[in-house]
Design an enzyme around this catalytic site. Structure first.
Site, PDB file in Angstrom:
ATOM      1  N   GLY A  10       0.821  -1.213   0.000  1.00 47.97           N
ATOM      2  CA  GLY A  10       0.000   0.000   0.000  1.00 47.97           C
ATOM      3  C   GLY A  10       0.852   1.259   0.000  1.00 47.97           C
ATOM      4  O   GLY A  10       2.086   1.194   0.047  1.00 47.97           O
ATOM      5  N   ARG A  37      -3.890 -10.857  -3.461  1.00 44.73           N
ATOM      6  CA  ARG A  37      -3.716 -10.092  -4.702  1.00 44.73           C
ATOM      7  C   ARG A  37      -2.245  -9.790  -4.977  1.00 44.73           C
ATOM      8  O   ARG A  37      -1.837  -9.630  -6.117  1.00 44.73           O
ATOM      9  CB  ARG A  37      -4.437  -8.732  -4.601  1.00 44.73           C
ATOM     10  CG  ARG A  37      -5.930  -8.784  -4.615  1.00 44.73           C
ATOM     11  CD  ARG A  37      -6.510  -7.367  -4.502  1.00 44.73           C
ATOM     12  NE  ARG A  37      -6.351  -6.788  -3.168  1.00 44.73           N
ATOM     13  CZ  ARG A  37      -7.213  -6.956  -2.172  1.00 44.73           C
ATOM     14  NH1 ARG A  37      -8.304  -7.651  -2.362  1.00 44.73           N
ATOM     15  NH2 ARG A  37      -7.012  -6.407  -0.987  1.00 44.73           N
ATOM     16  N   CYS A 127      -3.330  10.712  10.464  1.00 41.51           N
ATOM     17  CA  CYS A 127      -2.367  11.599   9.793  1.00 41.51           C
ATOM     18  C   CYS A 127      -2.591  13.090  10.105  1.00 41.51           C
ATOM     19  O   CYS A 127      -1.641  13.816  10.408  1.00 41.51           O
ATOM     20  CB  CYS A 127      -2.392  11.360   8.292  1.00 41.51           C
ATOM     21  SG  CYS A 127      -4.048  11.171   7.627  1.00 41.51           S
ATOM     22  N   GLN A 154      -7.064  17.889   2.846  1.00 42.57           N
ATOM     23  CA  GLN A 154      -6.383  16.592   2.843  1.00 42.57           C
ATOM     24  C   GLN A 154      -6.301  15.998   1.430  1.00 42.57           C
ATOM     25  O   GLN A 154      -7.281  15.961   0.686  1.00 42.57           O
ATOM     26  CB  GLN A 154      -7.111  15.632   3.792  1.00 42.57           C
ATOM     27  CG  GLN A 154      -7.077  16.125   5.227  1.00 42.57           C
ATOM     28  CD  GLN A 154      -7.748  15.203   6.235  1.00 42.57           C
ATOM     29  OE1 GLN A 154      -8.432  15.693   7.135  1.00 42.57           O
ATOM     30  NE2 GLN A 154      -7.565  13.911   6.135  1.00 42.57           N
ATOM     31  N   ARG A 228     -11.506  17.183   1.878  1.00 44.19           N
ATOM     32  CA  ARG A 228     -10.681  16.520   0.855  1.00 44.19           C
ATOM     33  C   ARG A 228     -10.475  17.479  -0.314  1.00 44.19           C
ATOM     34  O   ARG A 228     -11.423  18.126  -0.767  1.00 44.19           O
ATOM     35  CB  ARG A 228     -11.406  15.260   0.364  1.00 44.19           C
ATOM     36  CG  ARG A 228     -10.571  14.380  -0.514  1.00 44.19           C
ATOM     37  CD  ARG A 228      -9.510  13.628   0.241  1.00 44.19           C
ATOM     38  NE  ARG A 228     -10.070  12.616   1.128  1.00 44.19           N
ATOM     39  CZ  ARG A 228      -9.343  11.955   2.027  1.00 44.19           C
ATOM     40  NH1 ARG A 228      -8.051  12.184   2.154  1.00 44.19           N
ATOM     41  NH2 ARG A 228      -9.907  11.054   2.809  1.00 44.19           N
ATOM     42  N   HIS A 235      -0.993  16.820   3.271  1.00 45.34           N
ATOM     43  CA  HIS A 235      -2.165  17.432   3.895  1.00 45.34           C
ATOM     44  C   HIS A 235      -1.766  18.833   4.381  1.00 45.34           C
ATOM     45  O   HIS A 235      -0.664  19.031   4.906  1.00 45.34           O
ATOM     46  CB  HIS A 235      -2.618  16.636   5.126  1.00 45.34           C
ATOM     47  CG  HIS A 235      -3.247  15.305   4.825  1.00 45.34           C
ATOM     48  ND1 HIS A 235      -3.527  14.854   3.557  1.00 45.34           N
ATOM     49  CD2 HIS A 235      -3.692  14.336   5.683  1.00 45.34           C
ATOM     50  CE1 HIS A 235      -4.100  13.646   3.642  1.00 45.34           C
ATOM     51  NE2 HIS A 235      -4.203  13.315   4.913  1.00 45.34           N
TER      52      HIS A 235
HETATM   53  N1  LIG Z   1      -2.768   7.086   3.488  1.00 43.97           N
HETATM   54  C1  LIG Z   1      -2.580   7.793   4.588  1.00 43.97           C
HETATM   55  O1  LIG Z   1      -2.332   9.027   4.554  1.00 43.97           O
HETATM   56  C2  LIG Z   1      -2.640   7.137   5.918  1.00 43.97           C
HETATM   57  C3  LIG Z   1      -2.211   7.862   7.014  1.00 43.97           C
HETATM   58  C4  LIG Z   1      -2.278   7.286   8.267  1.00 43.97           C
HETATM   59  C5  LIG Z   1      -2.753   6.008   8.399  1.00 43.97           C
HETATM   60  N2  LIG Z   1      -3.179   5.309   7.319  1.00 43.97           N
HETATM   61  C6  LIG Z   1      -3.685   3.963   7.539  1.00 43.97           C
HETATM   62  O2  LIG Z   1      -2.792   3.005   6.991  1.00 43.97           O
HETATM   63  C7  LIG Z   1      -3.511   1.894   6.483  1.00 43.97           C
HETATM   64  C8  LIG Z   1      -3.157   1.666   5.020  1.00 43.97           C
HETATM   65  O3  LIG Z   1      -3.365   2.825   4.267  1.00 43.97           O
HETATM   66  P1  LIG Z   1      -2.813   2.987   2.788  1.00 43.97           P
HETATM   67  O4  LIG Z   1      -3.049   4.409   2.471  1.00 43.97           O
HETATM   68  O5  LIG Z   1      -1.443   2.434   2.631  1.00 43.97           O
HETATM   69  O6  LIG Z   1      -3.847   2.056   1.962  1.00 43.97           O
HETATM   70  P2  LIG Z   1      -3.662   1.302   0.571  1.00 43.97           P
HETATM   71  O7  LIG Z   1      -2.760   2.039  -0.332  1.00 43.97           O
HETATM   72  O8  LIG Z   1      -5.054   1.035   0.125  1.00 43.97           O
HETATM   73  O9  LIG Z   1      -2.962  -0.100   0.973  1.00 43.97           O
HETATM   74  C9  LIG Z   1      -3.613  -1.067   1.726  1.00 43.97           C
HETATM   75  C10 LIG Z   1      -2.657  -2.197   2.046  1.00 43.97           C
HETATM   76  O10 LIG Z   1      -3.340  -3.141   2.872  1.00 43.97           O
HETATM   77  C11 LIG Z   1      -3.275  -4.435   2.267  1.00 43.97           C
HETATM   78  N3  LIG Z   1      -4.479  -5.190   2.569  1.00 43.97           N
HETATM   79  C12 LIG Z   1      -5.764  -4.836   2.382  1.00 43.97           C
HETATM   80  N4  LIG Z   1      -6.600  -5.837   2.766  1.00 43.97           N
HETATM   81  C13 LIG Z   1      -5.807  -6.845   3.189  1.00 43.97           C
HETATM   82  C14 LIG Z   1      -6.058  -8.149   3.705  1.00 43.97           C
HETATM   83  N5  LIG Z   1      -7.298  -8.614   3.868  1.00 43.97           N
HETATM   84  N6  LIG Z   1      -5.004  -8.930   4.052  1.00 43.97           N
HETATM   85  C15 LIG Z   1      -3.740  -8.467   3.902  1.00 43.97           C
HETATM   86  N7  LIG Z   1      -3.435  -7.250   3.412  1.00 43.97           N
HETATM   87  C16 LIG Z   1      -4.461  -6.446   3.067  1.00 43.97           C
HETATM   88  C17 LIG Z   1      -3.160  -4.147   0.790  1.00 43.97           C
HETATM   89  O11 LIG Z   1      -2.656  -5.287   0.139  1.00 43.97           O
HETATM   90  P3  LIG Z   1      -2.994  -5.610  -1.416  1.00 43.97           P
HETATM   91  O12 LIG Z   1      -2.073  -4.753  -2.221  1.00 43.97           O
HETATM   92  O13 LIG Z   1      -2.671  -7.066  -1.524  1.00 43.97           O
HETATM   93  O14 LIG Z   1      -4.428  -5.284  -1.624  1.00 43.97           O
HETATM   94  C18 LIG Z   1      -2.187  -2.979   0.815  1.00 43.97           C
HETATM   95  O15 LIG Z   1      -0.882  -3.450   1.026  1.00 43.97           O
HETATM   96  C19 LIG Z   1      -4.977   2.211   6.760  1.00 43.97           C
HETATM   97  O16 LIG Z   1      -5.324   1.644   8.004  1.00 43.97           O
HETATM   98  C20 LIG Z   1      -5.009   3.698   6.859  1.00 43.97           C
HETATM   99  O17 LIG Z   1      -6.079   4.180   7.646  1.00 43.97           O
HETATM  100  C21 LIG Z   1      -3.117   5.841   6.074  1.00 43.97           C
END
Ligand SMILES: NC(=O)c1ccc[n+]([C@@H]2O[C@H](COP(=O)([O-])OP(=O)(O)OC[C@H]3O[C@@H](n4cnc5c(N)ncnc54)[C@H](OP(=O)(O)O)[C@@H]3O)[C@@H](O)[C@H]2O)c1
Length: 325
Positions: A10, A37, A127, A154, A228, A235
């Site tokens: 991710g 995936r 964040c 954001q 957003r 952000h």
């Molecule tokens: N983006 C931000 O600014 C931010 C900031 C703070 C916290 N967060 C938190 O960090 C987390 C991830 O955010 P992100 O932005 O990186 O999201 P993302 O780009 O959508 O990535 C999600 C990740 O989770 C994996 N995943 C999803 N479902 C899964 C499952 N059932 N089993 C194993 N792996 C799974 C995905 O794997 P696949 O590639 O295999 O689908 C991918 O590696 C969330 O909890 C979010 O709230 C995000």
């Protein structure tokens, strides 16, 4: 030390791998996990390709030092406790455990003392909260904060990779509206997360509750509006802080904010595009409201400051404070 990253494919997971490398964390073995995936995909770490493995309960029994989680709250709820019960320290980026009484919610520059002697799950804040806290915590130490009015701007990456894809596809003229409640291209959407009974959104409630927990002061009133905007990374926040005691001068306030770790106060205009890839929170456009209120703009890379860098900083502090490095 042995480190596992859950959600490694991710936006946040990939940044975690980069930051582990950039911060020279002494990783002896790195394992990467995601959903089916992504099994077999390769991610580079220190010039070598590491294969992504399937996240399973068995994998959580790996006898490692740290698991960094960033795969969403439901994945964390299911898998993080298994690792923690196995004696591994888990640093979790999701919202799953943040408000649990016995789980530390850590911005290491502010409340790293909670990490001493602690093993189990450590929560990484939201964040928008992290970057705001970094810009105000020194003011709170010196003057006490009474209330905070904040409007956020954001980026779409805050909604993960699918948020970025939605903006890019709308920019190409495709009519795809799945992740955000309205078209985000050439638009601004004043709603992040579901609306609660009190009419604030989940994202706004995170800013209220997490700020109080991190600063360990439940008297602070926080009034957020989370918005957003069609920006890819970074952000921004328009913040007004009302202090308990009058401040001497804006110069003094600048000095105090800048005395915080990983905060840059500047007279230059800093925007989201300028901070992509940076590990600091930037504060600019500082102004006086009255003798107790200060207004400013703050901006940070949400994937780094707001997630991956904060998690790696927690890991480093925890390891140092507990004799692991
Ligand atoms: N983006 C931000 O600014 C931010 C900031 C703070 C916290 N967060 C938190 O960090 C987390 C991830 O955010 P992100 O932005 O990186 O999201 P993302 O780009 O959508 O990535 C999600 C990740 O989770 C994996 N995943 C999803 N479902 C899964 C499952 N059932 N089993 C194993 N792996 C799974 C995905 O794997 P696949 O590639 O295999 O689908 C991918 O590696 C969330 O909890 C979010 O709230 C995000």
């Amino acid at each position: 030390m042995k480190v596992g990253v859950v959600g490694a494919t991710g936006e946040v997971g990939r940044a975690m791998v980069k930051v582990l490398e950039e911060f020279n964390v002494p990783v002896t073995e790195l394992r990467l996990f995601a959903s089916e995936r992504s099994v077999g995909k390769e991610i580079e770490f220190r010039g070598e390709k590491v294969k992504v493995e399937l996240l399973t309960e068995e994998a959580m029994k790996w006898d490692c030092d740290y698991f960094l989680f960033s795969a969403g709250a439901s994945v964390s709820r299911k898998f993080a406790p298994i690792a923690a019960e196995n004696g591994v320290t888990v640093i979790d980026n999701s919202s799953a455990f943040r408000m649990e009484k016995d789980i530390p919610l850590v911005v290491p520059e502010v409340n790293a003392h909670l990490l001493k002697g602690y093993t189990g799950i450590i929560a990484n804040p939201n964040c928008s909260t992290i970057q705001m806290i970094l810009s105000i915590y020194k003011l709170h130490e010196v003057y006490g904060i009474e209330e905070i009015f904040v409007a956020t701007y954001q980026s779409v990456s805050g909604a993960g990779h699918k948020g970025i894809e939605e903006l890019l596809s709308q920019e190409r003229g495709e009519n795809v509206v799945r992740v955000f409640p309205k078209p985000i291209h050439r638009n601004v959407i004043p709603l992040i997360g579901d609306v609660q009974d009190n009419l604030f959104t989940q994202e706004e409630m995170k800013m209220i509750n997490e700020t109080r927990k991190i600063l360990n002061d439940y008297s602070i009133r926080v009034y957020p509006t989370t918005v957003r905007v069609p920006v890819l990374y970074g952000h921004s926040e328009a913040v007004m802080v009302r202090l308990k005691r009058p401040f001497e001068s804006l110069e003094k306030v600048k000095e105090i904010i800048a005395s915080g770790e990983d905060v840059v106060v500047t007279d230059d205009l800093v925007t989201a595009v300028d901070v992509a890839g940076k590990n600091e929170t930037y504060v600019c456009r500082l102004r006086k409201g009255d003798e107790r209120s200060i207004l400013f703009w703050n901006v940070a890379d949400n994937i780094r400051v707001g997630a991956a860098t904060n998690a790696v900083r927690i890991l480093l502090k925890h390891a140092k404070m507990n004799g692991r490095m």
